[in-house]
Design an enzyme around this catalytic site. Structure first.
Site, short mmCIF file in Angstrom:
data_model
loop_
_atom_site.label_atom_id
_atom_site.label_comp_id
_atom_site.label_asym_id
_atom_site.label_seq_id
_atom_site.Cartn_x
_atom_site.Cartn_y
_atom_site.Cartn_z
N ASP A 1 -0.77 3.08 -3.83
CA ASP A 1 -0.95 2.15 -2.75
C ASP A 1 0.16 0.98 -3.06
O ASP A 1 0.77 1.02 -4.17
CB ASP A 1 -2.18 1.47 -2.61
CG ASP A 1 -2.16 0.72 -1.25
OD1 ASP A 1 -1.30 0.46 -0.44
OD2 ASP A 1 -3.48 0.29 -0.59
C1 BGC Z 1 -1.97 -1.06 2.27
C2 BGC Z 1 -1.73 0.55 2.74
C3 BGC Z 1 -0.47 0.39 3.47
C4 BGC Z 1 0.86 -0.12 2.48
C5 BGC Z 1 1.99 -0.06 3.07
C6 BGC Z 1 -0.98 -1.56 1.57
O1 BGC Z 1 -1.15 -2.89 1.32
O2 BGC Z 1 -3.11 -1.15 1.57
O3 BGC Z 1 -2.58 0.88 3.36
O4 BGC Z 1 -0.09 1.80 3.88
O5 BGC Z 1 0.25 -1.57 2.26
O6 BGC Z 1 2.20 -1.13 3.96
#
Ligand code: BGC
Length: 685
Positions: free
Chosen positions: A249
């Site tokens: 993530d």
């Molecule tokens: C989130 C993800 C997301 C990523 C990209 C993160 O803060 O937890 O679900 O895909 O950001 O935006």
């Protein structure tokens, strides 16, 4: 007419789909060949998103393009750092509440088409973290509390998307049930609970859905951060046969040794762990090996090869999306998601005619609402159809007044007052947990309206259960409308007016009081945990174990206000004639559902399996099958639902494997976890 044409187009689109890509030996060989020709620097750079937070590093001399990704999961949210407009579908929990695999398959396909139109190859969705408490800020993105419903919903979405040649990313692996201190709180659970409840959707997405990518979560699991957790990635995910890409993530890596050896391939969106200087130093000291790096590149490139990213033109192709079809797909999900929790005195459907004065008010009446964070999508036309727009477009037969500030006159004279309230992107969002209650001015408004008129219908936007104690008993109807996307206003107007009967069902248990949820006391953070500081992080123990949600009702002896699987409609159904026939590795369960009321409606029949004499502690019943059919008034439909051997299994900790005990199992069929309408018993040999 337009809708009919687009429905036919949608049908044709279903028939013409191609098979979803899968990694073959040829893809593996091709990737191995590319890896053997890459320099050390190229390998390190391929394993992070440092060049543009949402794409991979291109190596043109080897024909490796930059592959672009975007959030996810309710539409295409962004191109790189730019927030764009695109078809805005209902949120995850709304999708799960449809209990309609076909509609979700179409939603996945629609988002896949939009991705191609915008030049995106990897979509960062679906999100499948299991609902454990109403307070999680991201429940709206996910598919509820039940591993079977969540995995079936995810499977349909992934298949729809990947059949369009767009890679889906199932997230967040794993045990990411809270936003409070999401980087720092370790989710601690036992092996059986992890497998039965929290791994199920991921596993099915890998084994049955051939999902192309998996995103790890922010939190530690039993003390080790997900992006650096080789037990999670190597001993589990890869052991299930996953041969796609595992990505971290965004900014969830903490050290290079852990990331290099943990099995995650791709660090997003920067190169913190994959900082070339750090990686090279560890390679020189021998703490990590180049094989770790090669494995990462191998996984990335074999998945790219399988999805054709190494061969096709990756430019945006606006012709890939048919706007009318997307609109229809978004409408179909929005139509089947809303859950009617309460409907007294037949207040719904709304009555037509000049004399029936309908007043719509409330902060969410004339805006498109969405939960906040990376799941927040801006509608295709920048505004979408609000509830006020939808009600206005019911036409002259309905008398509708939309009132920003409702005056006591107006309220007293109304036949019905619809109050649109709930959460929105500032009050329910990624990055923090939310309150149990709606913002106080929303609750105050309901109370104020009730002072002048008892005929109140509450339309609530929320990703989960909310506090309705003060007014829930006083209003006549409550419709849980989630975040229904750009077509939500049209869909809800069709439901409120009775053009279409409501058919959504709760994908989680609505306890009615926060403290009734047995998981709640273990949720969030163990207060003053004596060892928290020693580990430098907080701990949350999943002490309710497998007895989450409705699974905990008998075990903890607690009854909810509205059970899992519950949802009212405008007609009545009668169930009869259940039979079980041995078939394949299990049984076909058949029964008849008759619509005895005055409205056509879709009925979700839910099949629960209840072991009669379990050899280990098990939930009293678990959802293992469901189907949704349109049953026209005065007619009957036969449902046949297959239960394979996995419907009877549990995770056996001694053998670290799934096990089926022979013996008798009751098959409970009904319209919620607490409402069995017909039942039979089968014997598993
Ligand atoms: C989130 C993800 C997301 C990523 C990209 C993160 O803060 O937890 O679900 O895909 O950001 O935006």
């Amino acid at each position: 007419m337009n809708r009919i044409l687009t429905t036919l187009a949608a049908f044709a689109a279903v028939l013409s789909v191609h098979a979803a890509p899968a990694v073959t030996q040829k893809d593996k060989d091709r990737a191995a060949n590319l890896v053997s020709r890459m320099t050390l620097e190229e390998k390190i750079d391929l394993c992070s998103g440092k060049y543009d937070r949402f794409c991979t590093y291109a190596i043109p001399r080897l024909g490796i393009p930059s592959v672009r990704m975007a959030d996810g999961p309710q539409g295409v949210r962004n191109i790189g750092g730019k927030h764009i407009q695109s078809t805005f579908y209902p949120c995850g929990v709304s999708a799960a509440a449809t209990w309609n695999r076909e509609a979700i398959h179409e939603m996945g396909a629609g988002i896949g088409c939009a991705a191609k139109a915008h030049g995106i190859q990897i979509m960062l969705g679906p999100g499948v973290n299991i609902y454990r408490s109403a307070l999680c800020g991201r429940n709206f993105e996910y598919y509820g509390e039940d591993p079977y419903l969540a995995s079936e919903t995810a499977l349909a979405y992934i298949q729809g998307m990947q059949e369009e040649g767009v890679m889906a990313t199932i997230k967040h692996f794993a045990l990411n049930q809270q936003e409070y201190d999401r980087h720092g709180t370790s989710s601690n659970a036992d092996e059986r609970t992890i497998n039965e409840i929290y791994f199920a959707s991921f596993r099915k997405a890998v084994e049955k859905g051939g999902v192309g990518a998996v995103m790890t979560s922010y939190n530690p699991i039993n003390g080790v951060h997900a992006a650096e957790n080789s037990w999670l990635v190597k001993d589990n995910l890869r052991a299930w046969g996953f041969d796609g890409i595992v990505m971290s993530d965004w900014e969830s890596t903490y050290n290079t040794i852990g990331f290099m050896t943990g099995g995650v391939d791709f660090e997003m969106p920067v190169a913190y762990a994959m900082d070339p200087a750090k990686v090279k130093e560890l390679l020189e000291t021998g703490v990590v090996s180049e094989t770790d790096l090669d494995d990462k590149c191998q996984h990335i490139l074999q998945a790219f090869s399988a999805f054709g990213f190494l061969d096709k033109d990756l430019k945006a192709d606006p012709s890939a999306e048919d706007a009318a079809l997307s609109q229809q797909r978004a409408y179909n999900v929005a139509l089947e998601g809303p859950v009617l929790l309460k409907n007294e005195d037949g207040i719904l459907p709304l009555k037509p005619g000049k004399k029936n004065r309908i007043v719509l008010t409330g902060p969410n009446a004339d805006v498109i609402v969405c939960g906040g964070g990376s799941g927040n999508v801006i509608p295709e036309d920048g505004k979408g159809v609000t509830l006020a727009d939808g009600l206005r477009s019911l036409g002259k037969n309905y008398s509708v007044t939309v009132a920003g500030e409702p005056k006591p006159q107006l309220l007293k004279e109304a036949s019905v007052v619809i109050v649109a309230v709930g959460f929105s992107r500032t009050t329910e969002s990624e990055g923090s947990d939310r309150n149990y209650a709606f913002p106080s001015e929303h609750n105050d408004l309901i109370e104020k309206v009730l002072q002048y008129n008892p005929n109140v219908v509450v339309v609530a936007n929320s990703g989960g259960e909310f506090d309705l104690k003060a007014w829930g008993g006083k209003v006549k109807a409550i419709l849980l409308n989630w975040y229904p996307g750009q077509e939500g206003g049209n869909a809800l107007a069709a439901i409120l007016s009775g053009k279409v009967s409501p058919s959504g069902r709760l994908p989680f248990t609505f306890w009615g009081e926060l403290k009734k949820n047995p998981a709640q006391k273990y949720y969030g953070r163990a207060p003053k945990h004596p060892r928290s500081n020693r580990h430098n992080y907080n701990l949350t123990d999943y002490a309710e174990g497998i007895f989450l949600g409705y699974r905990g009702e008998d075990h903890f002896d607690v009854k909810p206000l509205y059970p899992f699987g519950y949802g009212l409609t405008y007609t009545n159904f009668e169930y009869s004639g259940i039979s079980a026939e041995a078939s394949g590795d299990g049984f076909d369960i058949s029964f008849t559902v008759k619509n005895t009321g005055n409205f056509d409606a879709k009925e979700v029949a839910e099949v629960y399996v209840a072991p009669v004499k379990p050899s280990v502690l098990r939930p009293a019943r678990e959802l293992k099958g469901y189907d949704k059919k349109l049953v026209k008034k005065g007619t009957s439909e036969t449902y046949t639902i297959h239960l394979g051997s996995d419907a009877f299994s549990y995770y056996d900790v001694a053998s670290h494997a799934w096990k089926v005990d022979p013996g008798e199992y009751r098959i409970l069929v009904g319209s919620s976890a607490d409402n069995t309408l017909v039942q039979t018993t089968v014997t598993v040999k």
